[in-house]
Design an enzyme around this catalytic site. Sequence first.
Site, short mmCIF file in Angstrom:
data_model
loop_
_atom_site.label_atom_id
_atom_site.label_comp_id
_atom_site.label_asym_id
_atom_site.label_seq_id
_atom_site.Cartn_x
_atom_site.Cartn_y
_atom_site.Cartn_z
N GLU A 160 0.59 -1.18 0.12
CA GLU A 160 0.07 0.33 -0.17
C GLU A 160 0.68 1.68 0.07
OE1 GLU A 160 -2.84 -0.98 3.05
OE2 GLU A 160 -3.93 0.36 3.02
N GLY A 190 -8.36 3.85 7.72
CA GLY A 190 -8.91 3.82 8.98
C GLY A 190 -8.63 2.80 9.96
N ALA A 191 -8.45 1.59 8.96
CA ALA A 191 -8.75 0.46 10.28
C ALA A 191 -7.53 0.51 10.04
CB ALA A 191 -9.52 -0.70 9.61
N SER A 192 -5.82 0.35 9.78
CA SER A 192 -5.00 0.06 9.85
C SER A 192 -3.86 0.38 11.80
CB SER A 192 -4.33 0.64 9.25
OG SER A 192 -3.82 1.56 8.28
N THR A 193 -4.51 1.98 11.98
CA THR A 193 -4.23 2.20 12.81
C THR A 193 -5.04 1.29 14.22
OG1 THR A 193 -6.07 3.77 13.18
CG2 THR A 193 -3.72 4.86 12.35
N GLN A 194 -6.10 0.50 13.70
CA GLN A 194 -6.96 -0.53 14.62
C GLN A 194 -6.12 -1.42 15.19
OE1 GLN A 194 -9.02 1.52 13.43
NE2 GLN A 194 -9.49 2.98 14.75
O1 LIG Z 1 -10.05 7.26 -2.22
C1 LIG Z 1 -9.57 7.81 -1.11
C2 LIG Z 1 -9.79 6.96 -0.63
C3 LIG Z 1 -9.49 6.81 1.22
N1 LIG Z 1 -9.62 8.27 1.99
C4 LIG Z 1 -9.72 8.51 3.38
O2 LIG Z 1 -8.30 7.63 3.30
C5 LIG Z 1 -9.45 7.31 5.03
C6 LIG Z 1 -8.46 5.95 5.08
O3 LIG Z 1 -9.86 5.29 4.86
P1 LIG Z 1 -9.56 3.99 4.22
O4 LIG Z 1 -11.05 3.10 4.04
O5 LIG Z 1 -8.79 3.80 2.37
O6 LIG Z 1 -8.88 2.94 5.16
P2 LIG Z 1 -7.64 1.42 4.98
O7 LIG Z 1 -8.32 0.56 4.29
O8 LIG Z 1 -7.00 2.47 4.48
O9 LIG Z 1 -7.72 1.67 6.17
C7 LIG Z 1 -10.50 7.59 4.43
O10 LIG Z 1 -10.79 8.71 6.18
C8 LIG Z 1 -11.18 7.89 3.19
O11 LIG Z 1 -11.85 8.72 3.13
C9 LIG Z 1 -9.86 8.81 0.50
O12 LIG Z 1 -10.00 10.48 0.79
N2 LIG Z 1 -10.02 9.30 -1.01
CA LIG Z 2 -6.76 3.35 1.84
#
Ligand SMILES: O=c1ccn([C@@H]2O[C@H](COP(=O)(O)OP(=O)(O)O)[C@@H](O)[C@H]2O)c(=O)[nH]1
Ligand SMILES: [Ca+2]
Length: 366
Positions: A160, A190-194
Site C-alpha cells: 500500500e 481507516g482501520a490500519s491504526t487499530q
Molecule cells: O480514495 C480515497 C481513499 C480513502 N480516503 C479516505 O482515507 C481514509 C482511509 O480510509 P480507507 O477506507 O482507505 O481505510 P484503509 O482500508 O486504507 O485502512 C478515509 O477517511 C477515507 O475517506 C479518501 O478520501 N479517498
Molecule cells: Ca486506504
Amino acid sequence: MGSLDRENVGIGLDLSVGVEGVLPSLARPANASRIFHGIVFDAGSTGTRIHVYTFIQKDPAELPLLEKETFQSVKPGLSAYADTPETAGETVRQLLRVAKKAVPHVEWERTPVVLRATAGLRLLPPKKAQALLDEVEVAFEESPFFVPDNSVHIMNGTDEGILAWVTVNFLTGQLQAKTKKTVGTLDLGGASTQITFLPKFKRKVFESSCLSRKFREDWSFGGLTYKISGIPDGSTGFTECYKEMLKVVKGVIHQPPELQDSNTFYAFSYYFDIAVEAGLIDERRGGMVKVQDYSIRAKEVCNKLSMYLATKPFLCMDITYITCLLKDGFGFKDETILKLTQKVNNVETSWALGAIFDYFQNIKIH
Ligand SMILES: O=c1ccn([C@@H]2O[C@H](COP(=O)(O)OP(=O)(O)O)[C@@H](O)[C@H]2O)c(=O)[nH]1
Ligand SMILES: [Ca+2]
C-alpha cells in the site's frame, strides 16, 4: 506470456501478451500513439472506490501519460457485508457501470480489472474475507473486462505504502528518467491504526483518556462488538492521551534516517480528513501544514474534551495519534511541512494508480 520487442510495440499492444490468443490483434503503425485503460478497485475499510485510468503511450521508451481518471466511491466498505457477501458483489457491479461508461466498448475485453483490499478485509476472519473476495471475482468474471490471474486480493500494508509512493511521484513528475529527486508520501488508513492496538483490548473493553469521561459507544467490526468509553474517574487531556498513543507508536515504527534531510512529503487519507475535521485546512483546497500544527490543535481539542463530546468525540484521539505517529513514530521534526492533498493534477492520490503500474510491469510492460 512472451517477451516483447519494444522497438515495434507500445504498451497498448503489450497488454495483449498476457492473454495471447484471446484478444484481437492490436497491430498499428509503429509511430502511432496508443491509448489503453486500466481499472482498479480500492476496497478500503471505510469505502469501495473505482479508479478508471486512461493512458496514452506516445513513446514506448518513456512512461505513458495519464490522460484521464474517472473516479467514484461508495460507502461502507466491503467488510460491512461480512455476513452478506452477495452485497459485496452488488457494490462491485454498481461501480463497474462507471467503468463501462468510461472505457470505449471496443476496449473492454483488453482492459484489466483488479481489486486490492486493505485493512478492513485484513482484520476480518479469513473465511469471511475470502467469501467477499469470491463474490467480487464472480462479478468481475461476469463483466466484459479482462480479469487477470490473482485479480482480486488483499494487499499488505507495505505494498500500500510503496504503490502510493509510485502514484504521487508519477503525478508530480518525479519518475521521469532525468529527475533525481523524489517526494515522500504518508497514507493513513481507516482501520490500519487499530491493527496495532485492537488485540490489546482487555475484555474487549477499550477505555481511553483521549475520550471524554462521559463518552460511551459500542463499535462493531468483523462480527465482534467492542465497548469504547472514556475513563469515568480517570484523568483526561493532551498529556495523558499522548502517553497512551506513545505506547502504540514508540519503537514499533522504523525511523528512516532519510527523513532528516527529506524534501517534500505528500500526506493524504486520514492525515487529510483529520486536518479538515480539526479546521487546519479547507476540504476543497487542501493545504500545507507543519507537524507542529497537528500538535498545537491536539492540545486545544484534548484540553477541552467536553466541548467536542457531542460533535467530534474522537477528534482528540485521532489528532493526538497523528501527532504522536509523526513525531515519535516516524521522527519528523516540528517544522516539517506536509502537503495535504486528495488530488494531484486532478487525480486521486491513492495507491490505486501505482497498483495499475505494478500490474502492467508484472506482465513485462515498462
Ligand atoms: O480514495 C480515497 C481513499 C480513502 N480516503 C479516505 O482515507 C481514509 C482511509 O480510509 P480507507 O477506507 O482507505 O481505510 P484503509 O482500508 O486504507 O485502512 C478515509 O477517511 C477515507 O475517506 C479518501 O478520501 N479517498
Ligand atoms: Ca486506504
